[in-house]
Design an enzyme around this catalytic site. Structure first.
Site, PDB file in Angstrom:
ATOM      1  N   CYS A  17       0.843  -1.195   0.000  1.00  0.00           N
ATOM      2  CA  CYS A  17       0.000   0.000   0.000  1.00  0.00           C
ATOM      3  C   CYS A  17       0.877   1.243   0.000  1.00  0.00           C
ATOM      4  CB  CYS A  17      -0.929   0.016   1.217  1.00  0.00           C
ATOM      5  SG  CYS A  17      -0.038   0.151   2.782  1.00  0.00           S
ATOM      6  N   CYS A  20       3.740   1.665   2.445  1.00  0.00           N
ATOM      7  CA  CYS A  20       4.995   0.965   2.120  1.00  0.00           C
ATOM      8  C   CYS A  20       5.898   1.851   1.259  1.00  0.00           C
ATOM      9  CB  CYS A  20       4.718  -0.333   1.360  1.00  0.00           C
ATOM     10  SG  CYS A  20       3.794  -1.549   2.302  1.00  0.00           S
ATOM     11  N   CYS A  85      46.513 -13.260 -16.376  1.00  0.00           N
ATOM     12  CA  CYS A  85      46.972 -13.287 -14.980  1.00  0.00           C
ATOM     13  C   CYS A  85      45.918 -12.680 -14.072  1.00  0.00           C
ATOM     14  CB  CYS A  85      48.289 -12.501 -14.835  1.00  0.00           C
ATOM     15  SG  CYS A  85      48.109 -10.749 -15.208  1.00  0.00           S
ATOM     16  N   CYS A  88      44.510  -9.244 -14.830  1.00  0.00           N
ATOM     17  CA  CYS A  88      43.445  -9.169 -15.844  1.00  0.00           C
ATOM     18  C   CYS A  88      42.070  -9.336 -15.196  1.00  0.00           C
ATOM     19  CB  CYS A  88      43.627 -10.249 -16.905  1.00  0.00           C
ATOM     20  SG  CYS A  88      45.124 -10.080 -17.881  1.00  0.00           S
ATOM     21  N   ASP A 502       7.071  29.092 -32.273  1.00  0.00           N
ATOM     22  CA  ASP A 502       8.159  29.529 -33.140  1.00  0.00           C
ATOM     23  C   ASP A 502       7.672  29.373 -34.584  1.00  0.00           C
ATOM     24  OD1 ASP A 502      10.857  30.188 -33.927  1.00  0.00           O
ATOM     25  OD2 ASP A 502      11.077  28.075 -34.461  1.00  0.00           O
ATOM     26  N   ASP A 699      11.817  24.180 -31.939  1.00  0.00           N
ATOM     27  CA  ASP A 699      12.529  22.997 -32.437  1.00  0.00           C
ATOM     28  C   ASP A 699      13.439  22.387 -31.388  1.00  0.00           C
ATOM     29  OD1 ASP A 699      14.691  24.671 -32.303  1.00  0.00           O
ATOM     30  OD2 ASP A 699      14.938  24.881 -34.470  1.00  0.00           O
ATOM     31  N   ASP A 703      15.632  27.356 -29.879  1.00  0.00           N
ATOM     32  CA  ASP A 703      14.697  27.912 -28.902  1.00  0.00           C
ATOM     33  C   ASP A 703      14.941  27.393 -27.486  1.00  0.00           C
ATOM     34  OD1 ASP A 703      13.152  29.216 -31.012  1.00  0.00           O
ATOM     35  OD2 ASP A 703      12.532  27.200 -31.541  1.00  0.00           O
TER      36      ASP A 703
END
Length: 804
Positions: A17, A20, A85, A88, A502, A699, A703
């Protein structure tokens, strides 16, 4: 070391609920290093922003677990090659553990394997594999073939709840039958004698209470251990009171041969059964609310045909790499975003842009993943894969919007946090009043009222009221190409009263086209000379003229001489004839008489067009005009905005005369012209100071300052450049009707949220007094509680049927 803020998502299980989700959120926010935490009950997801220099995702996961919940993680095993090794394996392990989403990585040098536990909401196995390859090693994913349904934790949970419900129902039906026989109006029902036996009832009720109801006890224990309370506490208290009081009466009856009829075993068992049924419906409905994401994901291709080492091979989409050469046959989906290397075709981009007309594509053109190749064979290069593709970005925005909170939810969260303790207090007060005043000494009667109050007051509906509506509303809007970046923007949009548009690329198409040709000469011959003269010019207006002439199927020639005269126009020699194209000043420079045509030229300019004079062999020959044309849908869309009661303003850097001409054609009365890009934000602020709620539509690039300052920034996108960062809302289609769609969807969603909150609050406001006054049997309270949660979710799902 400087602060490095990361954002991680965690899929949480065990929430029941709003209390929680509020508790987890509160607990996470208290952690050192956590900047922001947002827990969504409907999505069962936590989004956490934290300082990666002081903590890691595993710390957050451990905190969630400490609060009594669990986090969904997955494990993958990689086969590693190239390790020589221990350095790595240590390097790979360190690199993987630094990845956002990786909870724990362990690399075994001897076995040449890596075991990774990761958060599937944040990272995928293919990304982990790519990281290993970037570190200079080879990696292949070791996977097991799993059924998709069983790998989905939510489907698993639903199946689990179904089994519990059926088991609980079978055991509860005889108890419900026995209870039905208690009422006068049902006295005609035959009730087997054994059903009235207290020990038979105990045998049926105990598995329901102890085994099936265990989840409520566990949830209540975890909540109370963390000094909190949730729905589980209410259910555990109510059903335990009924069960253990009945058990006490049964023990008391030992030695008596009379059958007991005033037991409450059926109350506890039927309550648990009804709650399970409600949870089952709720889980299924919540699954439906994320349908938009599933639909978007379903658009993706599953495989791709790539060329590697001169070999054609079909590979899973996840394994496609940037730079791969991909073959796409007619009828297939474009797998990823890319660029066409060879071939031409028409692509159906409707699933991304909403445009139903197929778009012609050829070499060098950009293609969008998930669009359909209609009729040609294409060879393309992958430029964006995985999370970088347009579709993946769209899915990400929808997921973030669905997972975010709207400000309207704060009130519900605040009340949910203190709700359960208040209800327990009211229930205890109800018990005391009934036991000492209303029905003195009648423990059973007072207990029944206490149980009814505890059960009726479950805050599930309150917690689901807002997030389910946001999920459904933002998901439905996405199907129509409107992407809300977050719940707060979905809420704010309905308040907008002023829309600034625009001009270039928003109201207009953004690319100039040839509109008018005025000449006394034969048009084909005239345009052939004009187009041939302009074809070597790089000026956008020249390119518009050349494209317009090509569309008329008029042949062009290569000029033997060409000169661009900056600020004037061009001079060229075509087929031995001298051609001049340009301004009045160019004609005056070459002493060409144009006074008689100037009125026509002025008229074209009043219409917002750029008119260019043409002279051939030193004599005026005609005019060609070019304009950035208005989109077909702009006028209709602007009219829709006006009908919604919005004030529409056009803002542009163009001169006043051109701006007014375009505005008149589009149906816009208010124009702000000759505004530099940096001045657009100031114009937005001026309107805001007048008390206006302003939406800026542009765009998303030029803008950007105005989009950021506006109350709501809307970016016109085309799928490949959706301007996610610049705006609050992205309108994938280049159609202004999407603005009205966004506002309409916002109004619908907010209305739906208000309906949900009204019924959720109203349900508890009315239900608690009715239960306290004794007008509600506990089993009816349980049914009503289950119905309230389901009704809220179903009301939210109505948004998925909204037509735009």
């Amino acid at each position: 070391m400087g602060e490095k803020v990361l954002e991680s998502h965690f899929q949480i299980t065990g929430m029941t609920c709003a209390a929680c989700s509020a508790r987890i959120e509160k607990g996470l926010k208290k952690m050192d290093g956590v900047e922001e935490a947002n827990v969504n009950l409907a999505l069962e997801k936590a989004t956490v922003k934290f300082d990666a220099t002081t903590m890691s995702p595993i710390d957050i996961q451990n905190k969630i677990k400490a609060l009594g919940y669990d986090v969904v993680t997955e494990k993958s095993e990689l086969d590693i090659t190239g390790m020589t090794c221990a350095a790595c394996s240590a390097r790979i392990e360190k690199g993987l553990n630094k990845m956002d989403g990786v909870i724990h990585a362990n690399v075994n040098l001897a076995l040449e394997k890596a075991n990774i536990e990761y958060n599937p909401s944040v990272i995928s196995p293919i990304e982990i594999m790519q990281r290993v390859e970037k570190l200079g090693y080879g990696a292949t994913i070791k996977t097991e073939e799993n059924d998709q349904e069983t790998s989905d934790y939510r489907l698993k949970e639903i199946k689990k709840q179904q089994v519990k419900f059926i088991f609980s129902l079978i055991l509860s039906l005889p108890l419900l039958w026995a209870m039905a026989g208690h009422f006068r109006f049902t006295s005609f029902l035959y009730v087997p004698d054994v059903f009235m036996n207290p020990w038979f009832q105990l045998v049926l009720a105990t598995p329901v209470q102890i085994v099936i109801g265990r989840q409520f006890y566990v949830g209540a224990y975890k909540a109370l251990r963390n000094k909190s309370a949730n729905m589980d506490v209410l259910v555990a208290l109510g059903t335990s009171a009924a069960y253990f009081y009945s058990l006490y009466l049964s023990i008391q009856s030992i030695g008596s041969h009379a059958h007991m009829v005033d037991l409450y075993f059926e109350t506890s068992a039927v309550l648990i059964t009804l709650i399970l049924l409600g949870k089952l419906f709720e889980a299924k409905a919540k699954g439906r609310s994320s349908e938009a994401i599933k639909k978007l994901m379903g658009l993706q291709a599953k495989t791709a045909t790539v060329i590697r080492a001169d070999q054609e091979m079909e590979i899973p989409l996840e394994e496609v790499m940037t730079g791969d050469t991909i073959l796409v046959k007619p009828g297939e989906k474009i797998p990823v975003d890319g660029e066409i290397l060879d071939g031409q075709s028409a692509l159906d981009e409707s699933m991304i842009t909403g445009e139903s007309v197929p778009v012609d594509k050829t070499i060098g053109d950009i293609v969008i993943g998930s669009t359909v190749n209609k009729n040609g064979f294409l060879k393309m290069k992958a430029t964006k894969v995985g999370k970088e593709t347009a579709l993946a970005q769209i899915i990400k925005v929808v997921e973030e919007a669905q997972g975010s909170k709207a400000p309207i939810q704060r009130l519900a969260d605040l009340i949910s946090g203190i709700f359960v303790p208040i209800v327990v207090s009211i229930a205890m007060l109800t018990f005391l009043i009934w036991y000492f005043l209303v029905a003195p000494g009648d423990f059973a009667e007072a207990l029944e009222k206490l149980i009814a109050v505890l059960v009726i007051a479950c805050p599930c509906a309150l917690g689901l009221a807002t997030p389910t509506s946001i999920m459904a509303g933002s998901g439905r809007a996405a199907e129509y190409g409107v992407l809300f970046k977050g719940g707060e923007h979905l809420e704010m949009t309905h308040r907008v009263d002023t829309v600034i548009l625009d001009k270039t690329g928003t109201i207009t198409n953004g690319t100039p086209v040839l509109t008018d040709v005025i000449s006394d000469q034969a048009e084909a011959d005239f345009l052939s000379l004009v187009g041939s003269a302009e074809r070597q010019s790089e000026h956008p207006l020249a390119q518009a003229i050349v494209e317009g002439i090509k569309d008329k199927q008029i042949p062009l020639h290569t000029p033997s001489a060409f000169e661009a005269i900056p600020g004037y126009g061009v001079k060229a020699c075509v087929d031995g004839r001298e051609v001049l194209i340009g301004t009045r000043r160019l004609m005056m420079k070459y002493t060409i008489e144009i006074n008689h045509i100037l009125p026509d030229m002025l008229q074209l300019e009043k219409q917002g067009k750029t008119a260019m004079l043409v002279a051939i062999d030193g004599v005026y020959a005609g005019i060609v005009a070019v304009a950035d044309t208005i989109k077909d849908t702009s006028s209709q869309a602007i009219q829709r905005l006006k009908e919604l009661g919005l004030d529409v303003i056009m803002m542009t850097g163009d001169n006043e005369q051109t701006a007014q001409a375009i505005a008149k054609l589009a149906g816009v009365e208010h124009v702000i012209a000759e505004v530099l890009p940096e001045g657009k934000a100031d114009e937005v602020k001026k309107l805001q100071h007048q008390g206006k709620k302003v939406a800026m539509v542009g765009d998303g690039i030029n803008d950007a300052p105005a989009l950021a300052v506006a109350d709501i920034g809307m970016a016109i996108g085309t799928g490949t450049d959706v301007a996610m960062e610049a705006a609050d809302i992205t309108l994938i289609r280049g159609d202004l009707n999407s603005i009205a769609d966004a506002i309409f969807m916002s109004k619908k969603t907010i209305r739906n949220i208000r309906q949900n909150l009204f019924w959720a609050f109203g349900y508890n406001t009315i239900g608690i007094p009715i239960a306290a006054f004794g007008f509600l049997a506990p089993w009816l309270a349980g049914a009503a509680m289950a119905f309230s949660s389901v009704s809220v979710v179903l009301n939210a799902l109505r948004l998925q049927r909204v037509k735009l």
